[in-house]
Design a protein around this motif. Structure first.
Motif, PDB file in Angstrom:
ATOM      1  N   ASN A  99       0.832  -1.200   0.000  1.00 29.49           N
ATOM      2  CA  ASN A  99       0.000   0.000   0.000  1.00 29.49           C
ATOM      3  C   ASN A  99       0.870   1.254   0.000  1.00 29.49           C
ATOM      4  O   ASN A  99       0.626   2.176   0.755  1.00 29.49           O
ATOM      5  CB  ASN A  99      -0.921  -0.027   1.225  1.00 29.49           C
ATOM      6  CG  ASN A  99      -2.084   0.899   1.086  1.00 29.49           C
ATOM      7  OD1 ASN A  99      -2.529   1.202   0.000  1.00 29.49           O
ATOM      8  ND2 ASN A  99      -2.587   1.364   2.214  1.00 29.49           N
ATOM      9  N   ALA A 100       1.855   1.282  -0.873  1.00 28.60           N
ATOM     10  CA  ALA A 100       2.834   2.371  -0.857  1.00 28.60           C
ATOM     11  C   ALA A 100       2.193   3.741  -1.031  1.00 28.60           C
ATOM     12  O   ALA A 100       2.474   4.667  -0.282  1.00 28.60           O
ATOM     13  CB  ALA A 100       3.884   2.137  -1.938  1.00 28.60           C
ATOM     14  N   SER A 101       1.314   3.897  -2.015  1.00 27.97           N
ATOM     15  CA  SER A 101       0.709   5.203  -2.262  1.00 27.97           C
ATOM     16  C   SER A 101      -0.615   5.384  -1.537  1.00 27.97           C
ATOM     17  O   SER A 101      -1.095   6.498  -1.384  1.00 27.97           O
ATOM     18  CB  SER A 101       0.475   5.402  -3.762  1.00 27.97           C
ATOM     19  OG  SER A 101      -0.576   4.553  -4.203  1.00 27.97           O
ATOM     20  N   GLY A 102      -1.234   4.278  -1.142  1.00 23.12           N
ATOM     21  CA  GLY A 102      -2.541   4.350  -0.495  1.00 23.12           C
ATOM     22  C   GLY A 102      -3.693   4.397  -1.481  1.00 23.12           C
ATOM     23  O   GLY A 102      -4.857   4.385  -1.090  1.00 23.12           O
ATOM     24  N   ALA A 103      -3.399   4.434  -2.782  1.00 29.29           N
ATOM     25  CA  ALA A 103      -4.454   4.562  -3.798  1.00 29.29           C
ATOM     26  C   ALA A 103      -5.395   3.364  -3.801  1.00 29.29           C
ATOM     27  O   ALA A 103      -6.614   3.530  -3.883  1.00 29.29           O
ATOM     28  CB  ALA A 103      -3.835   4.748  -5.178  1.00 29.29           C
ATOM     29  N   LEU A 104      -4.853   2.167  -3.714  1.00 33.25           N
ATOM     30  CA  LEU A 104      -5.708   0.981  -3.722  1.00 33.25           C
ATOM     31  C   LEU A 104      -6.573   0.938  -2.468  1.00 33.25           C
ATOM     32  O   LEU A 104      -7.778   0.700  -2.538  1.00 33.25           O
ATOM     33  CB  LEU A 104      -4.873  -0.295  -3.835  1.00 33.25           C
ATOM     34  CG  LEU A 104      -5.658  -1.600  -3.856  1.00 33.25           C
ATOM     35  CD1 LEU A 104      -6.681  -1.609  -4.992  1.00 33.25           C
ATOM     36  CD2 LEU A 104      -4.718  -2.777  -3.988  1.00 33.25           C
ATOM     37  N   SER A 105      -5.979   1.205  -1.350  1.00 32.71           N
ATOM     38  CA  SER A 105      -6.707   1.210  -0.085  1.00 32.71           C
ATOM     39  C   SER A 105      -7.869   2.206  -0.118  1.00 32.71           C
ATOM     40  O   SER A 105      -8.983   1.895   0.307  1.00 32.71           O
ATOM     41  CB  SER A 105      -5.752   1.550   1.052  1.00 32.71           C
ATOM     42  OG  SER A 105      -6.395   1.464   2.289  1.00 32.71           O
ATOM     43  N   LYS A 106      -7.612   3.380  -0.659  1.00 30.76           N
ATOM     44  CA  LYS A 106      -8.653   4.411  -0.733  1.00 30.76           C
ATOM     45  C   LYS A 106      -9.770   4.033  -1.700  1.00 30.76           C
ATOM     46  O   LYS A 106     -10.899   4.489  -1.557  1.00 30.76           O
ATOM     47  CB  LYS A 106      -8.048   5.747  -1.157  1.00 30.76           C
ATOM     48  CG  LYS A 106      -7.175   6.364  -0.093  1.00 30.76           C
ATOM     49  CD  LYS A 106      -6.498   7.601  -0.603  1.00 30.76           C
ATOM     50  CE  LYS A 106      -5.443   8.073   0.372  1.00 30.76           C
ATOM     51  NZ  LYS A 106      -4.557   9.083  -0.195  1.00 30.76           N
ATOM     52  N   LYS A 158      -7.948  -3.078 -11.778  1.00 29.53           N
ATOM     53  CA  LYS A 158      -6.715  -3.132 -12.570  1.00 29.53           C
ATOM     54  C   LYS A 158      -5.504  -2.861 -11.667  1.00 29.53           C
ATOM     55  O   LYS A 158      -4.500  -3.559 -11.728  1.00 29.53           O
ATOM     56  CB  LYS A 158      -6.761  -2.143 -13.718  1.00 29.53           C
ATOM     57  CG  LYS A 158      -5.537  -2.216 -14.601  1.00 29.53           C
ATOM     58  CD  LYS A 158      -5.623  -1.300 -15.787  1.00 29.53           C
ATOM     59  CE  LYS A 158      -4.353  -1.436 -16.610  1.00 29.53           C
ATOM     60  NZ  LYS A 158      -4.352  -0.594 -17.773  1.00 29.53           N
ATOM     61  N   TYR A 159      -5.620  -1.853 -10.828  1.00 30.37           N
ATOM     62  CA  TYR A 159      -4.523  -1.521  -9.925  1.00 30.37           C
ATOM     63  C   TYR A 159      -4.301  -2.641  -8.913  1.00 30.37           C
ATOM     64  O   TYR A 159      -3.167  -2.961  -8.566  1.00 30.37           O
ATOM     65  CB  TYR A 159      -4.811  -0.196  -9.225  1.00 30.37           C
ATOM     66  CG  TYR A 159      -3.645   0.336  -8.433  1.00 30.37           C
ATOM     67  CD1 TYR A 159      -2.437   0.611  -9.056  1.00 30.37           C
ATOM     68  CD2 TYR A 159      -3.747   0.554  -7.072  1.00 30.37           C
ATOM     69  CE1 TYR A 159      -1.357   1.095  -8.330  1.00 30.37           C
ATOM     70  CE2 TYR A 159      -2.681   1.039  -6.341  1.00 30.37           C
ATOM     71  CZ  TYR A 159      -1.491   1.302  -6.977  1.00 30.37           C
ATOM     72  OH  TYR A 159      -0.434   1.766  -6.256  1.00 30.37           O
ATOM     73  N   ALA A 160      -5.388  -3.262  -8.455  1.00 30.53           N
ATOM     74  CA  ALA A 160      -5.265  -4.385  -7.516  1.00 30.53           C
ATOM     75  C   ALA A 160      -4.484  -5.531  -8.148  1.00 30.53           C
ATOM     76  O   ALA A 160      -3.655  -6.159  -7.493  1.00 30.53           O
ATOM     77  CB  ALA A 160      -6.648  -4.860  -7.083  1.00 30.53           C
ATOM     78  N   ALA A 161      -4.728  -5.800  -9.423  1.00 30.49           N
ATOM     79  CA  ALA A 161      -4.002  -6.865 -10.118  1.00 30.49           C
ATOM     80  C   ALA A 161      -2.515  -6.537 -10.205  1.00 30.49           C
ATOM     81  O   ALA A 161      -1.668  -7.421 -10.039  1.00 30.49           O
ATOM     82  CB  ALA A 161      -4.580  -7.073 -11.508  1.00 30.49           C
ATOM     83  N   ILE A 162      -2.188  -5.286 -10.441  1.00 21.09           N
ATOM     84  CA  ILE A 162      -0.782  -4.872 -10.506  1.00 21.09           C
ATOM     85  C   ILE A 162      -0.129  -5.061  -9.141  1.00 21.09           C
ATOM     86  O   ILE A 162       0.983  -5.578  -9.036  1.00 21.09           O
ATOM     87  CB  ILE A 162      -0.657  -3.404 -10.977  1.00 21.09           C
ATOM     88  CG1 ILE A 162      -1.098  -3.287 -12.432  1.00 21.09           C
ATOM     89  CG2 ILE A 162       0.768  -2.896 -10.801  1.00 21.09           C
ATOM     90  CD1 ILE A 162      -1.249  -1.855 -12.916  1.00 21.09           C
ATOM     91  N   VAL A 163      -0.828  -4.668  -8.082  1.00 16.63           N
ATOM     92  CA  VAL A 163      -0.284  -4.818  -6.731  1.00 16.63           C
ATOM     93  C   VAL A 163      -0.099  -6.296  -6.402  1.00 16.63           C
ATOM     94  O   VAL A 163       0.919  -6.701  -5.840  1.00 16.63           O
ATOM     95  CB  VAL A 163      -1.199  -4.137  -5.691  1.00 16.63           C
ATOM     96  CG1 VAL A 163      -0.794  -4.497  -4.275  1.00 16.63           C
ATOM     97  CG2 VAL A 163      -1.178  -2.628  -5.877  1.00 16.63           C
ATOM     98  N   GLU A 164      -1.061  -7.120  -6.778  1.00 22.51           N
ATOM     99  CA  GLU A 164      -1.012  -8.545  -6.468  1.00 22.51           C
ATOM    100  C   GLU A 164       0.070  -9.269  -7.261  1.00 22.51           C
ATOM    101  O   GLU A 164       0.846 -10.043  -6.717  1.00 22.51           O
ATOM    102  CB  GLU A 164      -2.380  -9.186  -6.757  1.00 22.51           C
ATOM    103  CG  GLU A 164      -2.456 -10.641  -6.399  1.00 22.51           C
ATOM    104  CD  GLU A 164      -2.340 -10.913  -4.908  1.00 22.51           C
ATOM    105  OE1 GLU A 164      -1.902 -12.010  -4.568  1.00 22.51           O
ATOM    106  OE2 GLU A 164      -2.677 -10.034  -4.097  1.00 22.51           O
TER     107      GLU A 164
END
Length: 91
Positions: A41-48, A70-76
């Motif tokens: 959660n480096a930027s917090g964008a996914l969490s938000k 899409k962002y969740a897939a990148i994080v995963e």
């Protein structure tokens, strides 16, 4: 949803707790089998972007979870995976 007050209340609590735990998990270092102590959660964008909504469905209710998929897939999977998929589709 006043016809199902207890069900709606339980769904609301479940949705809220699920999003809370998902946000907590994103802040764990090395979560999801990742090596090292890098947070997801480096930027917090996914969490938000994580949220839920309760919708009436027939005679009951359903919980729809939302977030930037899409962002969740990148994080995963990591950016490397995204770039590999892009290069595979170009050939």
């Amino acid at each position: 949803m006043s016809e199902l007050p207890n069900t709606s209340k339980a769904a609301e609590l479940f949705g809220k707790e699920t999003v809370k735990r998902a946000r907590f998990n994103l802040n764990l270092k090395g979560f999801g089998g990742q090596k090292g102590n890098r947070k997801k959660n480096a930027s917090g964008a996914l969490s938000k972007s994580l949220d839920y909504k309760i919708v009436k469905e027939g005679k009951g209710v359903a919980i729809e979870f939302e977030g930037n998929k899409k962002y969740a897939a990148i994080v995963e999977e990591g950016r490397k995976k995204e770039y590999e998929d892009m290069s595979d589709s170009e050939t």
